[in-house]
Design an enzyme around this catalytic site. Sequence first.
Site, mmCIF file in Angstrom:
data_model
loop_
_atom_site.group_PDB
_atom_site.id
_atom_site.type_symbol
_atom_site.label_atom_id
_atom_site.label_comp_id
_atom_site.label_asym_id
_atom_site.label_seq_id
_atom_site.Cartn_x
_atom_site.Cartn_y
_atom_site.Cartn_z
ATOM 1 N N ARG A 140 0.853 -1.172 0.000
ATOM 2 C CA ARG A 140 0.000 0.000 0.000
ATOM 3 C C ARG A 140 0.889 1.222 0.000
ATOM 4 O O ARG A 140 1.881 1.270 0.757
ATOM 5 C CB ARG A 140 -0.881 0.001 1.254
ATOM 6 C CG ARG A 140 -1.996 1.011 1.227
ATOM 7 C CD ARG A 140 -2.705 1.156 2.544
ATOM 8 N NE ARG A 140 -1.974 2.054 3.439
ATOM 9 C CZ ARG A 140 -2.523 2.541 4.545
ATOM 10 N NH1 ARG A 140 -3.766 2.220 4.895
ATOM 11 N NH2 ARG A 140 -1.825 3.353 5.334
ATOM 12 N N ASP B 132 -5.103 3.845 0.000
ATOM 13 C CA ASP B 132 -6.221 4.067 0.912
ATOM 14 C C ASP B 132 -6.677 5.526 0.808
ATOM 15 O O ASP B 132 -5.930 6.435 1.151
ATOM 16 C CB ASP B 132 -5.762 3.769 2.351
ATOM 17 C CG ASP B 132 -6.941 3.647 3.319
ATOM 18 O OD1 ASP B 132 -6.751 3.091 4.415
ATOM 19 O OD2 ASP B 132 -8.053 4.076 2.960
ATOM 20 N N TRP C 88 -12.226 11.980 8.373
ATOM 21 C CA TRP C 88 -10.794 11.729 8.588
ATOM 22 C C TRP C 88 -10.386 10.426 7.934
ATOM 23 O O TRP C 88 -11.161 9.476 7.887
ATOM 24 C CB TRP C 88 -10.465 11.622 10.074
ATOM 25 C CG TRP C 88 -9.037 11.247 10.248
ATOM 26 C CD1 TRP C 88 -7.926 12.040 10.018
ATOM 27 C CD2 TRP C 88 -8.534 9.950 10.597
ATOM 28 N NE1 TRP C 88 -6.785 11.332 10.221
ATOM 29 C CE2 TRP C 88 -7.101 10.046 10.565
ATOM 30 C CE3 TRP C 88 -9.124 8.739 10.908
ATOM 31 C CZ2 TRP C 88 -6.272 8.962 10.863
ATOM 32 C CZ3 TRP C 88 -8.296 7.646 11.192
ATOM 33 C CH2 TRP C 88 -6.896 7.783 11.191
ATOM 34 N N TYR D 165 -3.551 11.487 5.864
ATOM 35 C CA TYR D 165 -3.706 10.157 6.430
ATOM 36 C C TYR D 165 -2.545 9.238 6.017
ATOM 37 O O TYR D 165 -2.099 9.261 4.864
ATOM 38 C CB TYR D 165 -5.028 9.502 5.973
ATOM 39 C CG TYR D 165 -4.949 8.031 6.213
ATOM 40 C CD1 TYR D 165 -4.650 7.149 5.186
ATOM 41 C CD2 TYR D 165 -5.000 7.544 7.512
ATOM 42 C CE1 TYR D 165 -4.457 5.815 5.425
ATOM 43 C CE2 TYR D 165 -4.807 6.213 7.769
ATOM 44 C CZ TYR D 165 -4.520 5.337 6.730
ATOM 45 O OH TYR D 165 -4.315 4.020 6.987
ATOM 46 N N GLU E 178 -13.573 -1.813 6.416
ATOM 47 C CA GLU E 178 -12.910 -1.924 7.731
ATOM 48 C C GLU E 178 -13.757 -1.313 8.839
ATOM 49 O O GLU E 178 -13.630 -1.695 9.986
ATOM 50 C CB GLU E 178 -11.522 -1.303 7.698
ATOM 51 C CG GLU E 178 -11.487 0.184 7.531
ATOM 52 C CD GLU E 178 -10.063 0.711 7.431
ATOM 53 O OE1 GLU E 178 -9.290 0.211 6.602
ATOM 54 O OE2 GLU E 178 -9.734 1.608 8.203
ATOM 55 N N GLU F 227 -9.056 2.052 -1.683
ATOM 56 C CA GLU F 227 -9.777 1.629 -0.482
ATOM 57 C C GLU F 227 -10.542 2.790 0.126
ATOM 58 O O GLU F 227 -10.063 3.918 0.127
ATOM 59 C CB GLU F 227 -8.735 1.126 0.499
ATOM 60 C CG GLU F 227 -9.202 0.810 1.875
ATOM 61 C CD GLU F 227 -8.043 0.423 2.754
ATOM 62 O OE1 GLU F 227 -7.029 -0.073 2.222
ATOM 63 O OE2 GLU F 227 -8.117 0.625 3.958
ATOM 64 N N GLU G 245 -4.097 -7.281 5.260
ATOM 65 C CA GLU G 245 -3.264 -6.141 5.652
ATOM 66 C C GLU G 245 -2.380 -6.563 6.809
ATOM 67 O O GLU G 245 -2.818 -7.259 7.723
ATOM 68 C CB GLU G 245 -4.148 -4.969 6.070
ATOM 69 C CG GLU G 245 -3.367 -3.732 6.482
ATOM 70 C CD GLU G 245 -4.277 -2.562 6.784
ATOM 71 O OE1 GLU G 245 -5.493 -2.761 6.880
ATOM 72 O OE2 GLU G 245 -3.763 -1.443 6.924
ATOM 73 N N HIS H 5 -9.321 6.636 2.308
ATOM 74 C CA HIS H 5 -9.736 6.901 3.695
ATOM 75 C C HIS H 5 -10.973 7.782 3.780
ATOM 76 O O HIS H 5 -11.001 8.772 4.527
ATOM 77 C CB HIS H 5 -8.563 7.513 4.483
ATOM 78 C CG HIS H 5 -8.490 6.961 5.877
ATOM 79 N ND1 HIS H 5 -9.026 7.604 6.955
ATOM 80 C CD2 HIS H 5 -7.983 5.813 6.349
ATOM 81 C CE1 HIS H 5 -8.831 6.890 8.044
ATOM 82 N NE2 HIS H 5 -8.197 5.792 7.715
ATOM 83 N N ARG I 229 -13.359 -5.635 3.271
ATOM 84 C CA ARG I 229 -12.270 -5.511 4.245
ATOM 85 C C ARG I 229 -12.695 -5.703 5.696
ATOM 86 O O ARG I 229 -12.012 -5.300 6.617
ATOM 87 C CB ARG I 229 -11.609 -4.138 4.086
ATOM 88 C CG ARG I 229 -10.811 -4.067 2.824
ATOM 89 C CD ARG I 229 -9.965 -2.838 2.642
ATOM 90 N NE ARG I 229 -9.434 -2.205 3.802
ATOM 91 C CZ ARG I 229 -8.357 -2.595 4.478
ATOM 92 N NH1 ARG I 229 -7.729 -3.691 4.112
ATOM 93 N NH2 ARG I 229 -7.938 -1.903 5.529
HETATM 94 C C1 CS2 Z 1 -6.424 2.303 7.832
HETATM 95 C C2 CS2 Z 1 -6.281 2.284 9.316
HETATM 96 O O1 CS2 Z 1 -5.072 0.372 7.863
HETATM 97 C C3 CS2 Z 1 -5.956 0.997 7.229
HETATM 98 O O2 CS2 Z 1 -6.443 0.641 6.158
HETATM 99 O O3 CS2 Z 1 -7.660 2.663 7.344
HETATM 100 O O4 CS2 Z 1 -5.023 2.772 9.610
HETATM 101 C C4 CS2 Z 1 -7.313 3.080 10.081
HETATM 102 O O5 CS2 Z 1 -7.094 4.444 9.850
HETATM 103 C C5 CS2 Z 1 -7.149 2.771 11.555
HETATM 104 O O6 CS2 Z 1 -7.271 1.398 11.729
HETATM 105 C C6 CS2 Z 1 -8.187 3.514 12.370
HETATM 106 O O7 CS2 Z 1 -8.073 3.126 13.722
HETATM 107 MG MG MG Z 2 -8.059 1.753 5.513
#
Ligand code: CS2
Ligand code: MG
Length: 401
Positions: A147, A209, A401, A159, A261, A235, A338, A211, A282
Site C-alpha cells: 500500500r 487508501d 478523517w 492520512y 474496515e 480503499e 493487511e 480513507h 475488508r
Molecule cells: C487504515 C487504518 O489500515 C488501514 O487501512 O484505514 O489505519 C485506520 O485508519 C485505523 O485502523 C483507524 O483506527
Molecule cells: Mg483503511
Amino acid sequence: MRITEARVIVTCPGRNFVTLKIVTDEGVTGVGDATLNSRELAVAAYLTEHVVPLLIGRDPARIEDTWQYLYRGAYWRRGPVTMSAIAAVDTALWDIKGKVAGLPVYQLLGGRSRSGVTVYGHANASSIESVLAEISSYVDRGYQAIRVQTGIPGLESTYGVSAGAHYEPADAALPTENVWSTAHYLDHVPRVFARVREEFGPTLRLLHDVHHRLTPIEAARLGRSLEPYALTWIEDPVPAELQEGFRLIRQHTTTPLAVGEVFNTIWDCQELITSQLIDYIRTTVVHAGGITHLRRIFDLAALYHVRSGSHGATDLSPVCMAAALHVDLAIPNFGLQEYMRHTPATDEVFPHSYWFEDGYLHPGEEPGLGVDIDEEQAARHPYRPASLPVNRLQDGTMHNW
Ligand code: CS2
Ligand code: MG
C-alpha cells in the site's frame, strides 16, 4: 465444560488494546480482541457490564448459540461497540474449541485452501522519492503487495504518513485537527503511481487508501486517473453508509474498489456485494462480530466474485491478526491480508505463533488460535486516553478523517 470466568484486560504497550480472556472449569482458556481504536473503554464497559455476567456457566462449545444470544438478546443490534464485544467472545470460544479439539482453528474452518496468507505492507513517506525507498525495502523483504501513501504537497499532514517508524493515528488524548484539500489530493496521487510504476514495473501489486475522503464522482475521477497504473484496489474511496453511491464510481472506472474496515455486520455490505459494487470486502474478525459472522460475510462475497481484504492495522491486536490468519487460510475467496506489523512491545504482551516468510503470513499449527495475552506484561502498560484525529476542509468545514 463450563465458562467460570471472563476477564476484560485493557493494556497500552504503546497503544491501547482490549482483550477478553475466557476461562473454563477444565482450565482451557481462550482470547478475543475487543479493541476499537479511540473507543476502547466503551467496548470494555460493554463487555464487563453487559456480556461477562451472561457468559458465566455457559457451555463454551455452543459458539453459534452464544453469538445469537448476544446479538438477538441485546435488542439494540449492530454498531461497532456491540459487534466488537460479540467478536471478542466469539473469537475466544473458537480458540477454546480448537484447543479442546487439539487443532489449529483453520482446520475447524475447512482446512488449508492455500500455502500461506499473502499480506500487504504499508509504504508511507512524505514525498514520492522517499516512498520509492520504502517500497524497495518491502520488495526486498519479499512483500508481493504494497500500500502506498505519501504526503500531499500543499497540505501540512495527511492520512497514513507519520514522522516515526510506526504509524499510529490515535496521536493525542483529544482529537488533533488535520486540514484537507481534495483538489491537492486528486492532483498529486496519479503522479505518485506514475512514478512508482516507472520504478517498479507493471506487476507489483499496489494499493492505496483514500480513507473516506471523496464523493462518488471524485472517486470516479481518481479511479479513472489511476487506471494506467493498474492498482489492486483503492480503499474506502467514499464514506460507505450510502452503499448505492458506489454505483456511480463503478460506472466510470475499472479501478478495483475495497471497503469495509468500519463495517460491523453483513448488512453494512449486503448491497455492495450483491450488486457487485466492490471487489474486496475488508471486514475484520474484531469489528464484524468475530469468526462466526465474518465467515458469513465472506461466504456471501464468494457468490459475487468479491474477495476478502481484511483490515490489519496496528490498532487491531495480535489476537485479531492470529484469528484473521486462520480465516484467511481456509476461505475460498481470500484476496489479501493487511499486515502493518506490531511493535516489539506489543508482541511481548501478545505472544503468538504466526510468522512472516516471503510475503506470506502463516498462523502456525498450535491448537486454537496460537496467540495469548501475557497478563503480567499487560499490567505494566496502563490505559492511556488516545483519540483519532478529525479532518476539516481548508475553509474549516468538518470533513471525513
Ligand atoms: C487504515 C487504518 O489500515 C488501514 O487501512 O484505514 O489505519 C485506520 O485508519 C485505523 O485502523 C483507524 O483506527
Ligand atoms: Mg483503511
